[in-house]
Design an enzyme around this catalytic site. Structure first.
Site, PDB file in Angstrom:
ATOM      1  N   GLY A 155      19.634  -6.737 -36.931  1.00  0.00           N
ATOM      2  CA  GLY A 155      19.569  -7.178 -38.315  1.00  0.00           C
ATOM      3  C   GLY A 155      20.913  -7.548 -38.909  1.00  0.00           C
ATOM      4  O   GLY A 155      21.974  -7.358 -38.309  1.00  0.00           O
ATOM      5  N   HIS A 156      20.859  -8.043 -40.120  1.00  0.00           N
ATOM      6  CA  HIS A 156      22.037  -8.551 -40.832  1.00  0.00           C
ATOM      7  C   HIS A 156      23.151  -7.516 -40.926  1.00  0.00           C
ATOM      8  O   HIS A 156      22.917  -6.321 -41.084  1.00  0.00           O
ATOM      9  CB  HIS A 156      21.636  -8.984 -42.251  1.00  0.00           C
TER      10      HIS A 156
END
Length: 233
Positions: A155-156
């Site tokens: 994820g980010h």
């Protein structure tokens, strides 16, 4: 850190350069499949064969020759690209430490179906292997020799240190921090914002919901520490 963008990948690496795989086991054969998939997409690697410090039972591996040990690879007279196909974080770090010849380069190998575009701002270190089905979102940093096996998600704003190993179907949440040498077993999850300490192992299927210290083994849902790694003096 090498900044690698998917849009630039084939232009950068598709030059017909000779490439060898260090690691003649199952992961080595999987990496060979990855390289062949890259070649089918236009990468043009010239795969010469396998090296390993433990000689395989047969003189060939998946139809390619066994070429020798790390010492033989260090003695090469020609420039070679090397893919280090060792699943263990510690084992991969040890191999990389032994491969010291200036003739050797360690390109990142990313499956052609994995999207890495300039707008995603993803940094990928030398020697990384990213297999089919992986999804990386944005603003992610992968250190050197990181392994993302089949179907992982990152994820980010996540950061994965050198020699981290993610086995198939691992999920790493946004802004998670994995220190160098972390090993996440098949299907493990690290939720958003969690930190995992250096050389820690997380068992298959475990869910990490709290920060983990360095050099421990954690298992279960939620993950709990069951073992502390003893560091010899």
């Amino acid at each position: 850190m090498t900044q690698l963008f998917f849009s630039d990948y084939h232009a950068e690496e598709g030059t017909g350069r000779p490439l060898v795989i260090f690691g003649a086991g199952g992961l080595g054969r999987e990496v060979l499949d990855l390289v062949r998939q890259l070649n089918a997409a236009g990468a043009g690697w010239d795969v010469r064969g396998f090296y390993d410090d433990a000689a395989p039972a047969a003189p060939t591996v998946a139809g390619l020759p066994y070429l020798g040990t790390s010492a033989a690879l260090n003695a090469t007279a020609e420039p070679l690209a090397v893919a280090v196909a060792v699943g263990s974080s510690a084992g991969r770090a040890a191999v990389a430490g032994r491969l010291t010849s200036g003739q050797l380069a360690f390109p990142a190998l990313v499956h052609p179906g994995v999207v890495l575009g300039p707008a995603q701002r993803i940094a990928v270190g030398a020697g990384c292997v990213i297999q089919q089905g992986c999804i990386l979102t944005c603003d992610i940093t992968l250190g050197r020799f990181v392994l993302l096996n089949l179907g992982c998600t990152v994820g980010h704003d996540a950061a994965l240190g050198d020699f981290c190993s993610l086995m198939p179907r691992v999920n790493v949440g946004g802004a998670a921090r994995l220190a160098p040498g972390v090993y996440l077993g098949t299907g493990a999850t690290v939720i958003q914002g969690i930190s995992v300490g250096e050389d820690t192992t997380v068992g298959a299927g475990a869910v990490v919901v709290r920060d983990l210290p360095a050099r421990v083994t954690a298992v279960g849902v939620p993950a709990r520490v069951i073992k502390q790694l003893t560091v010899s003096s």
